[in-house]
Design a protein around this motif. Structure first.
Motif, PDB file in Angstrom:
ATOM      1  N   ASP A 196       0.824  -1.210   0.000  1.00 15.38           N
ATOM      2  CA  ASP A 196       0.000   0.000   0.000  1.00 15.38           C
ATOM      3  C   ASP A 196       0.859   1.260   0.000  1.00 15.38           C
ATOM      4  N   ASP A 197       2.151   1.095  -0.345  1.00 12.61           N
ATOM      5  CA  ASP A 197       3.115   2.204  -0.397  1.00 12.61           C
ATOM      6  C   ASP A 197       3.411   2.781   0.970  1.00 12.61           C
ATOM      7  N   LYS A 198       3.222   1.999   2.027  1.00 20.65           N
ATOM      8  CA  LYS A 198       3.604   2.399   3.380  1.00 20.65           C
ATOM      9  C   LYS A 198       4.470   1.314   3.986  1.00 20.65           C
ATOM     10  N   GLN A 199       5.521   1.747   4.688  1.00 17.95           N
ATOM     11  CA  GLN A 199       6.464   0.802   5.269  1.00 17.95           C
ATOM     12  C   GLN A 199       5.879   0.163   6.531  1.00 17.95           C
ATOM     13  N   ASP A 200       5.966  -1.152   6.602  1.00 18.44           N
ATOM     14  CA  ASP A 200       5.493  -1.905   7.752  1.00 18.44           C
ATOM     15  C   ASP A 200       6.683  -2.497   8.508  1.00 18.44           C
ATOM     16  N   LEU A 201       6.430  -2.947   9.725  1.00 16.47           N
ATOM     17  CA  LEU A 201       7.455  -3.605  10.533  1.00 16.47           C
ATOM     18  C   LEU A 201       7.189  -5.099  10.556  1.00 16.47           C
ATOM     19  N   LEU A 202       8.223  -5.875  10.299  1.00 17.34           N
ATOM     20  CA  LEU A 202       8.079  -7.335  10.231  1.00 17.34           C
ATOM     21  C   LEU A 202       9.086  -7.992  11.158  1.00 17.34           C
ATOM     22  N   PHE A 203       8.644  -9.030  11.848  1.00 21.01           N
ATOM     23  CA  PHE A 203       9.481  -9.831  12.734  1.00 21.01           C
ATOM     24  C   PHE A 203       9.252 -11.310  12.420  1.00 21.01           C
ATOM     25  N   VAL A 204      10.193 -12.148  12.834  1.00 21.51           N
ATOM     26  CA  VAL A 204      10.000 -13.595  12.776  1.00 21.51           C
ATOM     27  C   VAL A 204       9.844 -14.095  14.203  1.00 21.51           C
ATOM     28  N   TRP A 205       8.745 -14.784  14.444  1.00 22.90           N
ATOM     29  CA  TRP A 205       8.452 -15.329  15.780  1.00 22.90           C
ATOM     30  C   TRP A 205       7.702 -16.633  15.595  1.00 22.90           C
ATOM     31  N   GLN A 206       8.148 -17.677  16.305  1.00 22.90           N
ATOM     32  CA  GLN A 206       7.547 -19.001  16.231  1.00 22.90           C
ATOM     33  C   GLN A 206       7.575 -19.548  14.797  1.00 22.90           C
ATOM     34  N   GLY A 207       8.616 -19.184  14.059  1.00 21.84           N
ATOM     35  CA  GLY A 207       8.767 -19.662  12.696  1.00 21.84           C
ATOM     36  C   GLY A 207       7.834 -19.016  11.694  1.00 21.84           C
ATOM     37  N   LYS A 208       7.145 -17.937  12.081  1.00 24.84           N
ATOM     38  CA  LYS A 208       6.179 -17.263  11.215  1.00 24.84           C
ATOM     39  C   LYS A 208       6.605 -15.819  10.984  1.00 24.84           C
ATOM     40  N   PHE A 209       6.152 -15.279   9.841  1.00 30.77           N
ATOM     41  CA  PHE A 209       6.371 -13.870   9.536  1.00 30.77           C
ATOM     42  C   PHE A 209       5.252 -13.057  10.173  1.00 30.77           C
ATOM     43  N   GLN A 210       5.611 -12.202  11.122  1.00 29.55           N
ATOM     44  CA  GLN A 210       4.632 -11.421  11.864  1.00 29.55           C
ATOM     45  C   GLN A 210       4.787  -9.959  11.468  1.00 29.55           C
ATOM     46  N   ALA A 211       3.723  -9.378  10.889  1.00 26.84           N
ATOM     47  CA  ALA A 211       3.791  -8.014  10.378  1.00 26.84           C
ATOM     48  C   ALA A 211       2.918  -7.077  11.213  1.00 26.84           C
ATOM     49  N   THR A 235      11.338 -22.965  13.925  1.00 28.95           N
ATOM     50  CA  THR A 235      10.973 -22.302  15.170  1.00 28.95           C
ATOM     51  C   THR A 235      12.207 -22.198  16.062  1.00 28.95           C
ATOM     52  N   GLU A 236      12.096 -21.426  17.106  1.00 27.41           N
ATOM     53  CA  GLU A 236      13.235 -21.279  18.014  1.00 27.41           C
ATOM     54  C   GLU A 236      13.545 -22.603  18.714  1.00 27.41           C
ATOM     55  N   GLN A 237      12.528 -23.414  18.955  1.00 31.15           N
ATOM     56  CA  GLN A 237      12.757 -24.721  19.560  1.00 31.15           C
ATOM     57  C   GLN A 237      13.487 -25.637  18.582  1.00 31.15           C
ATOM     58  N   GLU A 238      13.110 -25.592  17.309  1.00 29.39           N
ATOM     59  CA  GLU A 238      13.770 -26.420  16.296  1.00 29.39           C
ATOM     60  C   GLU A 238      15.206 -25.986  16.054  1.00 29.39           C
ATOM     61  N   ALA A 239      15.475 -24.701  16.230  1.00 26.33           N
ATOM     62  CA  ALA A 239      16.828 -24.189  16.018  1.00 26.33           C
ATOM     63  C   ALA A 239      17.738 -24.420  17.222  1.00 26.33           C
ATOM     64  N   ASP A 240      17.195 -24.909  18.303  1.00 24.09           N
ATOM     65  CA  ASP A 240      17.955 -25.100  19.543  1.00 24.09           C
ATOM     66  C   ASP A 240      18.695 -26.437  19.487  1.00 24.09           C
ATOM     67  N   GLN A 241      19.719 -26.501  18.649  1.00 21.98           N
ATOM     68  CA  GLN A 241      20.460 -27.749  18.433  1.00 21.98           C
ATOM     69  C   GLN A 241      21.734 -27.766  19.263  1.00 21.98           C
ATOM     70  N   ARG A 242      21.751 -28.623  20.300  1.00 20.61           N
ATOM     71  CA  ARG A 242      22.937 -28.778  21.152  1.00 20.61           C
ATOM     72  C   ARG A 242      23.017 -30.235  21.594  1.00 20.61           C
ATOM     73  N   ASN A 243      24.179 -30.589  22.087  1.00 17.09           N
ATOM     74  CA  ASN A 243      24.373 -31.970  22.539  1.00 17.09           C
ATOM     75  C   ASN A 243      23.409 -32.349  23.660  1.00 17.09           C
ATOM     76  N   ILE A 254      18.566 -26.139   9.969  1.00 18.68           N
ATOM     77  CA  ILE A 254      17.933 -24.975  10.579  1.00 18.68           C
ATOM     78  C   ILE A 254      17.738 -23.933   9.485  1.00 18.68           C
ATOM     79  N   ASP A 255      16.499 -23.498   9.281  1.00 16.41           N
ATOM     80  CA  ASP A 255      16.191 -22.459   8.311  1.00 16.41           C
ATOM     81  C   ASP A 255      15.891 -21.161   9.052  1.00 16.41           C
ATOM     82  N   SER A 256      16.665 -20.122   8.766  1.00 15.72           N
ATOM     83  CA  SER A 256      16.461 -18.833   9.427  1.00 15.72           C
ATOM     84  C   SER A 256      16.477 -17.724   8.386  1.00 15.72           C
ATOM     85  N   LEU A 257      15.749 -16.667   8.659  1.00 17.79           N
ATOM     86  CA  LEU A 257      15.697 -15.529   7.747  1.00 17.79           C
ATOM     87  C   LEU A 257      16.986 -14.737   7.866  1.00 17.79           C
ATOM     88  N   ARG A 258      17.711 -14.648   6.755  1.00 16.34           N
ATOM     89  CA  ARG A 258      18.971 -13.903   6.759  1.00 16.34           C
ATOM     90  C   ARG A 258      18.748 -12.424   6.453  1.00 16.34           C
TER      91      ARG A 258
END
Length: 479
Positions: A196-211, A235-243, A254-258
């Motif tokens: 709509d020609d207006k800038q929005d704010l976007l975050f990633v939370w729980q593996g979803k794009f939140q605008a 998701t943050e739980q899926e990205a929590d890879q440790r021994n 792990i897929d993350s938004l770069r």
């Protein structure tokens, strides 16, 4: 004969470019081991530094290359530059324990302009860093974004200099696998999500794009809209890879938004997703999956599968996305190294590790190649006894102001190798060698246009661990 003549012309042009470079030296009262911020309109450079017992901020005048210390507000944690109502140039602002302040014109005190609590409840008395708390959402004036534990707070500046507060329903990013939890602001992206020609704010939370959508009157909704983009993120739980997390590394990724940026130059934002493929705790390969933006009836959209992919067999140290050859399309620049048995043996025997610098160029068909278009190698110096590693200088610099980047590689601490842009192979085979002092560890080296002539300059900071004659200096290689 024609080849020899053309090579001679290129060589003479290369030498002329080197001769045009001018070295300026600025003496500081503290080590320039913090961050640097350019105030281009005021022709000023801000340089921070720290020790175990103090922190400092200096202002460098880029007209005469003098410097002076600035007072640091007692509660300041970060600094940045903001365009404020009634001011013709960007102003120095601080984010501190109590909110956002700006330094008075005479530098004698800090004036609070926004009262806000944040994640930073205890003062770090030894550091002053720059931070991305100043944003531009299209009004021409700067806005502020400040995270606390449960919300991300947006302060929209009005034309009279006041601020309207929006408590966005997005919590801080939290990691709890250490003995005490770590909290950090969740990364924000500025994108026109509904076109709509207006800038929005976007975050990633729980593996979803939140605008959080900007309304017609410039206000923001405080509840997120989950965008129906069919791009899968971990998701943050899926990205929590440790021994100790109870999951095998085998077959996991792990897929993350770069980044969200216009890769192909069509004016629409594209998604860059980093896929980290896990083999074990050390062996990890990365690929970068680009989903090209599509304008649909409902706004910005993407396909589920990436339009092009870059796959590496190493561990990236950094990823730079920029247009290196001035063709309007963005390319990838990835310095990386192998973390394996061979690297460990080399470090033990020689005190060094190999660094591969790979360049991937986007072609006219919007594809990156399977193999890097160009690879340059450098050496990381490692001191096991001092528990220290020193990164070599490697930077891309537009030294002619035409968008075509030259590659700067440091060799030792007294020679800079310049590889000019080459149409056929990106960079020339032969380097131009410049004799000048280089920092021991080049991680703090920066590239900025200090003079405003459209050409990029090289900023070389020398801290208190350098040789005595170089300590607490900032060298500027101007083009």
């Amino acid at each position: 004969m024609k080849f020899a003549a053309r090579y001679l012309v290129l060589l003479l042009c290369s030498l002329a470019c080197a001769d045009a470079a001018e070295l300026k030296k600025v003496s500081l009262q503290h080590p320039p081991n913090g961050d640097m911020l350019l105030l281009a309109e005021s022709k000023q450079l801000l340089v921070s530094g720290y020790s175990q017992f103090a922190r400092w901020l200096s202002l460098v005048d880029l007209t005469d290359y003098s410097s002076r210390m600035l007072p640091v507000p007692d509660d300041a944690q970060f600094f940045s530059a903001a365009r404020l109502a009634g001011q013709s140039a960007a102003q120095l602002v601080f984010l501190g324990l109590g909110g956002v302040s700006r330094l008075a014109e005479d530098g004698s005190y800090a004036e609070r302009i926004v009262a806000a609590e944040s994640l930073y409840r205890v003062l770090d008395q030894n550091r002053l860093r720059s931070a991305d708390f100043v944003i531009n959402l299209g009004s021409g004036l700067s806005d502020f974004i400040v995270a606390d534990f449960q919300h991300t707070h947006l302060y929209r500046q009005q034309t009279d200099g006041s601020f309207v507060h929006y408590a966005l329903q997005i919590p801080a990013f939290m990691q709890s696998w250490r003995s005490s939890p770590d909290y950090s602001p969740r990364k924000h992206y500025i994108v026109d999500a509904n076109m709509d020609d207006k800038q929005d704010l976007l975050f990633v939370w729980q593996g979803k794009f939140q605008a959080f959508l900007q309304q017609a009157d410039g206000s923001f909704s405080t509840q997120p809209l989950v965008l129906p983009w069919p791009v899968t993120l971990s998701t943050e739980q899926e990205a929590d890879q440790r021994n100790d997390a109870g999951r095998s590394y085998s077959g996991q990724h792990i897929d993350s938004l770069r980044e969200i940026t216009d890769i192909d130059g069509d004016g629409l934002p594209d998604l860059v997703v980093n896929r980290e493929q896990l083999a074990d705790a050390l062996e990890r390969n990365n690929s970068f999956r680009v989903h090209f933006g599509i304008k649909s009836d409902t706004g910005l959209s993407f396909l589920a599968e990436p339009g092009t992919v870059i796959t590496t067999d190493t561990s990236p140290i950094d990823v730079v996305i920029d247009d290196f050859n001035a063709d309007g399309r963005k390319d990838f620049y990835i310095p990386s190294t192998h973390f394996g048995v061979g690297t460990i043996i080399r470090v033990l025997l020689r005190g060094s590790a190999n660094l591969d610098i790979d360049f991937y160029l986007l072609n006219e068909q919007r594809r990156y190649p399977d193999q890097a278009d160009f690879r340059q190698q450098a050496t990381i110096d490692v001191s096991i006894g001092n528990l220290r590693y020193d990164m070599p200088l490697f930077q891309l610099v537009d030294i002619n102001g035409n968008g075509l980047k030259a590659l700067y590689i440091g060799e030792g601490q007294d020679q800079l190798k310049v590889y000019q842009h080459d149409k056929k192979r990106l960079f020339s085979r032969r380097s131009e060698k410049l004799k000048l002092d280089l920092p021991r560890d080049a991680r703090k080296v920066r590239v900025l246009d200090l003079t405003g002539n459209g050409k990029e300059d090289l900023l070389l900071p020398f801290d208190t661990q350098e040789a005595e004659p170089l300590r607490n200096q900032l060298h500027l290689l101007l083009h």
